[in-house]
Enzyme design. Sequence first.
Site, mmCIF file in Angstrom:
data_model
loop_
_atom_site.group_PDB
_atom_site.id
_atom_site.type_symbol
_atom_site.label_atom_id
_atom_site.label_comp_id
_atom_site.label_asym_id
_atom_site.label_seq_id
_atom_site.Cartn_x
_atom_site.Cartn_y
_atom_site.Cartn_z
ATOM 1 N N ASP A 295 0.853 -1.190 0.000
ATOM 2 C CA ASP A 295 0.000 0.000 0.000
ATOM 3 C C ASP A 295 0.889 1.240 0.000
ATOM 4 O O ASP A 295 1.774 1.381 0.854
ATOM 5 C CB ASP A 295 -0.914 0.005 1.227
ATOM 6 C CG ASP A 295 -1.889 1.166 1.196
ATOM 7 O OD1 ASP A 295 -2.883 1.078 0.460
ATOM 8 O OD2 ASP A 295 -1.629 2.159 1.907
ATOM 9 N N HIS B 118 -5.464 14.405 -9.286
ATOM 10 C CA HIS B 118 -5.665 12.979 -9.537
ATOM 11 C C HIS B 118 -4.908 12.480 -10.757
ATOM 12 O O HIS B 118 -4.534 11.289 -10.806
ATOM 13 C CB HIS B 118 -7.161 12.691 -9.701
ATOM 14 C CG HIS B 118 -7.920 12.762 -8.408
ATOM 15 N ND1 HIS B 118 -7.912 11.753 -7.481
ATOM 16 C CD2 HIS B 118 -8.692 13.752 -7.877
ATOM 17 C CE1 HIS B 118 -8.654 12.086 -6.438
ATOM 18 N NE2 HIS B 118 -9.145 13.300 -6.651
ATOM 19 N N GLU C 122 -5.027 2.054 -3.839
ATOM 20 C CA GLU C 122 -3.586 1.967 -4.043
ATOM 21 C C GLU C 122 -3.000 0.700 -3.435
ATOM 22 O O GLU C 122 -1.778 0.566 -3.292
ATOM 23 C CB GLU C 122 -2.882 3.197 -3.457
ATOM 24 C CG GLU C 122 -2.997 3.356 -1.962
ATOM 25 C CD GLU C 122 -4.263 4.072 -1.510
ATOM 26 O OE1 GLU C 122 -4.306 4.492 -0.347
ATOM 27 O OE2 GLU C 122 -5.190 4.225 -2.337
#
Length: 287
Positions: A154, A167, A197
């Site tokens: 992560d 973004h 993610e």
Amino acid sequence: MPALPNERSQVQQRSSREVRRREYRAVAILLVFGVAIWVFETFLGYFLLFSGSYVAHPQPDISYYVFFMRLVVVIPYVAYGLYLWKVMIDVGRAEKEREKLVEDLVEARDALKFQATHDGLTGLWNRTAVIEALAVELARAGRDPHPLAVIMADLDHFKSVNDRHGHLVGDAVLVEAARRILASVRPYDTVGRYGGEEILVVLPGCNGDAARTCAQRIRAAISDVPIQALQRSISVSVSLGIAATAHPWETDPDSIIQAADTALYQAKSAGRNCVVIATDADDRAVG
């Protein structure tokens, strides 16, 4: 994934069979026609012989009928040869058209299959596909016993990257991070986007130590070199949780993923940018 039939090979086989059928039919017709011409010529010769034409006019009649018979024999063969040549051209053209159609259909099918099994942004396997791959590896471990490990990775503070840079930059960072993870694992390992993610890595044949080495390689690949995204240099780190078991056939995908996710949470709590392997209690939970 199961192997799919080769449509192009099937079309070629059907076309070859069709050509052979036409050739056999053409040869059969030519043989029958040749026999019929021979019988006709024989009876015509006997008719001329017994009609007295050779006696009254031997030379003109012989030349005329010989030329006539040669013409009768040659013209149908030439005509049928032209017909067969046209048939072969038509079959070849139809085969090319079918091959082109099959190629278009296969490309469209492969594109749909890729969209159904891969993440549209990173190109990694999507959540469903990577879990299915994990289930396949668990089943394979039951047939050929070997250890198995999974890594849940992560990106740290990824939300702040989106908030600060937008973004589009966040997407570019995620794509590059996925590429670096793929470059850090073996060709037969499975890497998929589990959600957001979070990226799940399936490592067949790896025990805890081997999985830790792989996780550290992934961590260094992402953290050591800033990511270039839309003319911005962004430093990103990653936290990784590992669940490894020597008896993967005794567990299920949800249990081993849950153990890796718990280890990931511990890595986050320990300050991020680190690797944590599941504890012995977690190991017993997954195998």
